[in-house]
Design a protein around this motif. Sequence first.
Motif, short mmCIF file in Angstrom:
data_model
loop_
_atom_site.label_atom_id
_atom_site.label_comp_id
_atom_site.label_asym_id
_atom_site.label_seq_id
_atom_site.Cartn_x
_atom_site.Cartn_y
_atom_site.Cartn_z
N ARG A 57 59.78 121.50 62.98
CA ARG A 57 61.11 121.27 63.53
C ARG A 57 62.16 121.69 62.50
N LEU A 58 63.19 122.31 62.99
CA LEU A 58 64.28 122.71 62.10
C LEU A 58 65.16 121.50 61.81
N ASP A 59 65.27 121.18 60.56
CA ASP A 59 66.12 120.07 60.16
C ASP A 59 67.55 120.56 59.99
N ARG A 60 68.48 119.64 60.15
CA ARG A 60 69.89 119.95 59.93
C ARG A 60 70.05 120.35 58.46
N PRO A 61 70.55 121.53 58.19
CA PRO A 61 70.68 121.97 56.80
C PRO A 61 71.64 121.11 56.00
N GLU A 62 71.36 121.00 54.72
CA GLU A 62 72.27 120.25 53.85
C GLU A 62 73.60 120.97 53.77
N GLY A 63 74.66 120.20 53.75
CA GLY A 63 75.99 120.78 53.60
C GLY A 63 76.62 121.26 54.89
N VAL A 64 75.90 121.17 56.01
CA VAL A 64 76.46 121.68 57.26
C VAL A 64 77.64 120.83 57.73
N ASP A 65 77.71 119.58 57.26
CA ASP A 65 78.84 118.71 57.61
C ASP A 65 80.05 118.96 56.71
N LEU A 66 79.86 119.71 55.65
CA LEU A 66 80.96 120.01 54.73
C LEU A 66 81.69 121.25 55.23
N ARG A 67 82.55 121.04 56.18
CA ARG A 67 83.26 122.16 56.77
C ARG A 67 84.42 122.59 55.87
N PRO A 68 84.69 123.87 55.83
CA PRO A 68 85.86 124.33 55.07
C PRO A 68 87.14 123.70 55.63
#
Length: 162
Positions: A57-68
């Motif tokens: 399963r593809l996990d939510r990548p780290e840092g994806v919540d850190l939006r510019p």
Amino acid sequence: MPNSRPLAARPLVARSIAAGLATIFAVQSGLAAAAAREDGRPAFAMEHQRAPLGYRRLDRPEGVDLRPDRLDRSAFNHNFRADHAYRIGRYPAPPNWHYRRWHYGEFLPSFFWRDQYRIADFWLFGLDVPPTGYEWVRYGPDALLIDVRTGEVIQVDYSAFA
């Protein structure tokens, strides 16, 4: 002359209705008995989803919540052709909808900003992390990055979905 008696008052119809209801009740009670397990829990109890078979399963990548915080237009203003078309199910097209090709700088009608069109798991489709205040939406086979305040199309990924 047509029969004016109600359907339930006709002998043949009344017998058919009674037989049908008896069959339904018999099937339901049989299912209820079959659904009980030895430990008393229902056989059809909700379970936690297991890992998929055949792949990780593809996990939510780290840092994806850190939006510019800001939009860098030189990085985002593009109309791309997708390298891969993902099959994620039928597009819930609105009534009388006809596909049109959007380009960055145009304004998407607010109807298409609804949650049912948003692509929350954008990383699964190779889409950029959107800046704060911007979201990916599906429009037919395309993925559009839009400004959620105005509907301005910032980036397009044509044919991202099959």
